[in-house]
Design a protein around this motif. Structure first.
Motif, short mmCIF file in Angstrom:
data_model
loop_
_atom_site.label_atom_id
_atom_site.label_comp_id
_atom_site.label_asym_id
_atom_site.label_seq_id
_atom_site.Cartn_x
_atom_site.Cartn_y
_atom_site.Cartn_z
N ILE A 1 -8.69 -4.02 0.39
CA ILE A 1 -8.10 -2.87 0.28
C ILE A 1 -8.47 -1.75 -1.23
O ILE A 1 -9.67 -2.60 -2.15
N THR B 1 -2.73 3.25 -3.41
CA THR B 1 -4.25 2.57 -2.91
C THR B 1 -4.72 2.71 -0.58
O THR B 1 -3.40 3.41 -0.62
N GLU B 2 -5.70 2.22 -0.10
CA GLU B 2 -5.71 2.73 0.52
C GLU B 2 -6.30 1.51 1.28
O GLU B 2 -7.07 0.55 1.32
N ILE B 3 -5.35 0.74 2.48
CA ILE B 3 -6.38 -0.14 3.83
C ILE B 3 -7.68 0.09 4.08
O ILE B 3 -8.40 1.24 4.44
N VAL C 1 0.82 -1.06 -0.14
CA VAL C 1 -0.10 -0.10 0.19
C VAL C 1 0.90 1.36 -0.03
O VAL C 1 0.67 2.94 -0.87
#
Lengths: 238, 238, 238
Positions: C97, C74-76, C69
């Motif tokens: 994600i 991108t994002e968790i 990430v």
């Protein structure tokens, strides 16, 4: 890179007390780190801790530690039920005891290991499920903490998996003699989602023992009726 | 000392109804002990109880009991999801039904055992994970209790493990046709920490069935893409 | 009737990214169904989702996704801990994600698969139990979400099973160097009832690494003291 084969299977760490059946390990920490002790939420009274932990089985080991604590100058701090049994439908156990003197704690863990071997005689594991029984003539602090046993009174325990077998055992025990329920556990109630119905009973010694023996008989008939004979990791003693 | 080999695998206990695939056992208690019944928290209406319990699988068995209860004068009392599957990533089941007449209850459990064998045809277990599907043209009380199915409406169920496969199946099902979500479950939401994403859907019969079939196709492609073919403990029927 | 053997093990679905050790699968959904996204409770910001999911292991994979990430746009969104490990005493993982661009998400999942293979070198599984370690010089959002790591600081992780081994490792780590506890988990606290004690630590990079290495040494001595050598599904890298 670490080479695990350079490490001996004869552990010489001071923390190591011993191992026994059911992937059980007994350990001591002579002076636990204070910050960690706070996180453990078991009080700050004891820094000498005894640890007892198995992959498979709970009641036999808790009964073993119950006797071990009664016989030594130690105290039960926590009892937890991981959902384990190495792929089977029940629990393992993780028990922490404390004492002022590390030799007391070590002795209690040694006793716990010995008694676990004996108590494993009432664990029956087949291809389909398992049964576990214990009986104590006089319950102590561990059985009280884990299963609400009445201290000083006789206590009996029965667990059956698949869960339905456990309920028939519980019903049989209740009809067998005049005993009181100390705990009733199912996959959603009180267990860590194990596939068991569990009953703890207290009362008159002969009534409790008779109830456990009747439950064992019906439990074995039903478990064996599923098509295979159980292995017993010890010698039946009840 | 008890000799377990003295006990026959042909169980003759009155409680014993039968066994089937997936370590499933069906039992009846004709007059449950009152004290125990109170602990069970399933109401005091019925003393004739039917017990249904498996190590592996939940939706297939619940769908079987759903049909069994519809066909008999019995009622669903409780459905629980142990975290089991004999080392795999899903649930087992533990179901209690009640009736006024023990022969009704016994008949329902017999039907449940038969239908479980059929429904096991939509359970796919590979070296890496598993998939489970069910479909009912008209959901009853068991599917309502377990998965919030709409009584009388078509109901479809899909579970995939490892969990990520379940989510792609769920997404595929939702895009396949106009259906409603009745339940959505993940390792932390609604399951007993199983390694699954589960979706229950209701709606028009053909839409629900089409959604389940599309989900099954993508699920099988992904599961087999993990490198091994699943075993099926029955014959696929959808 | 469906013939599962008609499906290839070389998956060609657009959702399929790949697989790696520990029954890990990486998947993408380019435009998740809106109704399903609402049920997922991960916000409505992203419709391109990456899914990462294993039967066995959690910290190694979460550390892998943490790095993935950080390296992508991108994002968790969520991290869950199924109680799995294919019959062993620990967790698996299920990670979601999100990203605006499906190619970013796919790239993150690809990176996660690669790094999982490397991180599996610090997973030790014996006949009796298992140990898992990870170390990150600079924790990111995944380690923060899962283990309360301090973003930008060094982070170390240790898990031992049976649980008692984990507590001795935790105690050893705390005494080894000046580090802070970010998370402490046991069968009843914070885990999904796994048979582990888990400790997450943060602080100065060399202190954290030293603490993990000391914990690994004692953990291996105790685990091997249970009588068998662990298998390692990769190459130790710490």
């Amino acid at each position: 890179m670490i080479d695990v084969k350079s490490i001996s299977t004869h552990c010489t760490r001071t923390e190591f007390v011993g191992t026994t059946v059911l992937d059980t390990i007994g350990l001591v920490i002579s002076g636990i780190d204070d910050t960690l002790l706070k996180e453990m939420n078991v009080g700050m009274k004891y820094h000498a801790l005894g640890l007892f932990s198995s992959r498979t089985g709970a009641a036999g080991q808790i009964t073993a530690i119950d006797d071990a604590v009664k016989a030594t100058n130690t105290e039960i701090l926590s009892i937890e039920f991981p959902r384990d049994t190495k792929g089977w439908g029940g629990h393992g156990n993780y028990i922490v005891i404390g004492g002022n003197d590390v030799s007391d704690v070590r002795h209690a863990i040694e006793l716990g290991l010995e008694l676990t071997k004996k108590n494993a005689g009432e664990l029956y594991i087949s291809e389909s499920g398992h049964l576990e029984f214990t009986y104590s003539a006089s319950a102590g602090a561990a059985l009280q903490k884990a299963f609400h046993a009445v201290p000083g009174e006789a206590f009996g325990f029965m667990a059956g998996s698949p869960a339905a077998i456990g309920l028939v055992m519980a019903d049989t025990a209740m009809k067998a003699s005049a005993v009181n329920i100390t705990c009733y556990m199912t996959p959603s109630i009180g267990t860590s989602h194990s596939n068991e119905v569990i009953l703890g009973i207290s009362g008159d010694a002969s009534a409790v023992k008779a109830a456990v023996l009747e439950a064992r008989q019906v439990g074995l008939e039903l478990l064996i009726g599923m098509g295979s004979y159980p292995e017993i990791p010890g010698t039946p003693y009840l």
